[in-house]
Design an enzyme around this catalytic site. Structure first.
Site, short mmCIF file in Angstrom:
data_model
loop_
_atom_site.label_atom_id
_atom_site.label_comp_id
_atom_site.label_asym_id
_atom_site.label_seq_id
_atom_site.Cartn_x
_atom_site.Cartn_y
_atom_site.Cartn_z
CG ASN A 1 -8.16 6.92 -4.41
OD1 ASN A 1 -7.26 6.12 -4.64
ND2 ASN A 1 -8.55 7.22 -3.18
CB SER B 1 -11.81 9.52 -2.14
OG SER B 1 -11.33 8.37 -2.83
CD GLU C 1 -3.08 -0.54 -0.07
OE1 GLU C 1 -3.06 0.61 -0.51
OE2 GLU C 1 -3.86 -1.41 -0.51
CG ASP D 1 -13.21 8.07 -5.69
OD1 ASP D 1 -12.15 8.64 -5.31
OD2 ASP D 1 -13.81 7.22 -5.01
CG ASP E 1 -6.51 5.60 -0.99
OD1 ASP E 1 -7.67 5.73 -0.57
OD2 ASP E 1 -6.23 4.98 -2.03
CG ASN F 1 -11.25 5.91 0.18
OD1 ASN F 1 -12.43 6.19 0.33
ND2 ASN F 1 -10.56 6.30 -0.87
#
Ligand SMILES: *[C@@H]1O[C@H](CO)[C@@H](O)[C@H](O)[C@H]1NC(C)=O
Length: 148
Positions: free
Chosen positions: A65, A69, A54, A67, A71, A78
């Site tokens: 991301n 959002s 990750e 969309d 992380d 998220n």
């Protein structure tokens, strides 16, 4: 004089950059202290593999991301679902600020990850864990780590 200044500035920057990265066995120690070995059936090796795929062990990692959002942190938690960064709508299931998830003591990150894992799917909630860690031999992640 100038070169001395430059050298110390450069080493400061280098150290600041390094501080974001936790060493593998240091992370294992923290996870062990938080009693995660066996939590929901997952081993410390699973956690180390998760953190590596990750964030590459980067405690400060923030990634946007598609969309909109973000992380956050070592487990890339998220902002749409788990933490609130006040940038877009968040369910904030972990009831935590995304900035706290970046704290070097890792406690907010770990607590939120435990919450994510407690739902159905466990670590499969992280697509990268599913792709790169699930159903593989992982014990080598703990090689050389002495938990004391
Ligand atoms: C860690 O993540 C931060 C934020 O995403 C980034 O600025 C930094 O360069 C990363 N550090 C390393 C060593 O990759």
């Amino acid at each position: 004089m100038t070169s001395v200044l430059l050298i110390s500035l450069a080493s400061c920057l280098l150290m600041a950059n390094r501080a974001f990265i936790i060493r593998r066995c240091d992370l294992a120690k923290v996870l062990h202290e938080e009693q995660l070995d066996g939590f929901e059936g997952y081993s410390l090796s699973d956690w180390l593999c998760l953190a590596f795929v990750e964030s590459n062990f980067n405690i400060s990692k923030v990634n946007e991301n598609a969309d909109g959002s973000f992380d956050y942190g070592i487990f890339q938690i998220n902002s749409h679902y788990w933490c609130n960064d006040y940038q877009s709508h968040s369910e904030n299931y972990c009831h935590v600020d995304c900035q706290d998830v970046l704290n070097p003591n890792l406690l907010s990150s770990i607590n939120c990850a435990k919450m994510i894992m407690s739902g159905s799917g466990g670590m499969k909630n992280w697509v990268r864990w599913k792709l790169h860690c699930a159903d593989r031999p992982l014990s080598y992640w703990m090689t050389g780590c002495h938990l004391g």
